[in-house]
Design a protein around this motif. Structure first.
Motif: not given
Lengths: 188, 188
Positions: A43, A45-46, A84, A87, A104, A106
């Motif tokens: 995934e 995430k950042h 990113y 998603k 980082c 999100t």
């Protein structure tokens, strides 16, 4: 976090109160040489803002061959942006080539900051504008079939990366053989 | 201008008052097949939002070979962004492939709208985000050396362009020969 403030203020000035709010969305991460910030299938995430070090963003094709999409160093942003923003699981890897440090952020943080502060929406728009232009230039260089031109354009744009990144990786980035690159750069 | 409003409102709702302000920055231009909106060496005064038609953005290398950077059709934005944002002479051409219509926006207009209205800054940021992801995907496709994969990815992303754009241009865009493309697409 002072580096983050300096980085944003190259685009737009901030009050102390604004920066106090902004920094709550960022987390510092220390990374070691050869450590991965992202693996294919993860995934996403950042996105990462490089505070220190040099990184490569790459993917591996069906034949197991590695293709480098981007290098990144201090004050550059990087991630698998397709994953990113959409998603979706990462198609790419992000690997650290020197010991370093990143911030980082999100996607939630990015969108929230942009909605809360017109200044931050502006900041991200300007950074995207620069990134878009850089990618369009990269496509132009990739399409022109001449290895020498590719090497010269890269040297002009990123003389610093020539010093920091192993030659075989630069060859992969430019889509030329290691031997061609050695000939062009005048060294082995 | 109703199409412009619909286009922006896919990202963010507008009041009538806001849209009245916004539309003053746009000018409509009708174009004919084979007409150029931009020539190499020109000042890049505008970016263009396509209302109708299909367009190619390309450059010509030192050997006189044409390289297609982008196609554009309805609701796509296009120009030589490097020239536009950096206020430098165009490296690229923009040519119309069908009779059509575009909206023209200056860099001053783009920046003023973004400063006046947080909503418009948001709109341009979202469009740039999508554009950035599309270019990153294009680089990924260009780097993977397999013509069949390039063709399949293009077909999946842009089935409509396959119908509208001559095959020889699609071959140029994908960096494959006309013969390879004919074989892949199963037609001559």
């Amino acid at each position: 976090m002072e580096k983050l403030r300096q980085h944003i203020e190259q685009i737009t000035p901030l009050t102390d109160e604004e920066f106090t709010h902004i920094q709550t969305f960022f987390a510092i991460k220390r990374v070691r040489k050869n450590q991965f910030l992202l693996h294919e299938g993860d995934e996403v995430k950042h996105e990462f803002l490089v505070l220190q070090g040099v990184y490569k963003v790459f993917y591996v094709d069906n034949e197991g061959k590695e293709h480098i999409v981007q290098f990144a160093q201090e004050n550059w942003w990087m991630t698998d942006y397709s994953g990113y923003f959409k998603k979706k699981p990462a198609n790419m890897f992000v690997e650290c080539l020197e010991d370093g440090e990143v911030l980082c952020l999100t996607l939630y943080g990015r969108e929230k900051l942009s909605a809360d502060l017109h200044k931050m929406e502006h900041f991200f728009r300007v950074k995207l504008t620069n990134g878009y232009v850089a990618l369009q230039e990269r496509i132009r260089i990739l399409l022109s079939g001449n290895p020498q031109q590719r090497y010269e354009e890269f040297s002009k744009l990123h003389p610093d990366l020539l010093q920091r990144v192993p030659k075989k990786l630069i060859a992969a980035f430019l889509g030329v053989s290691r031997e061609t690159l050695s000939r062009l750069s005048g060294s082995k």
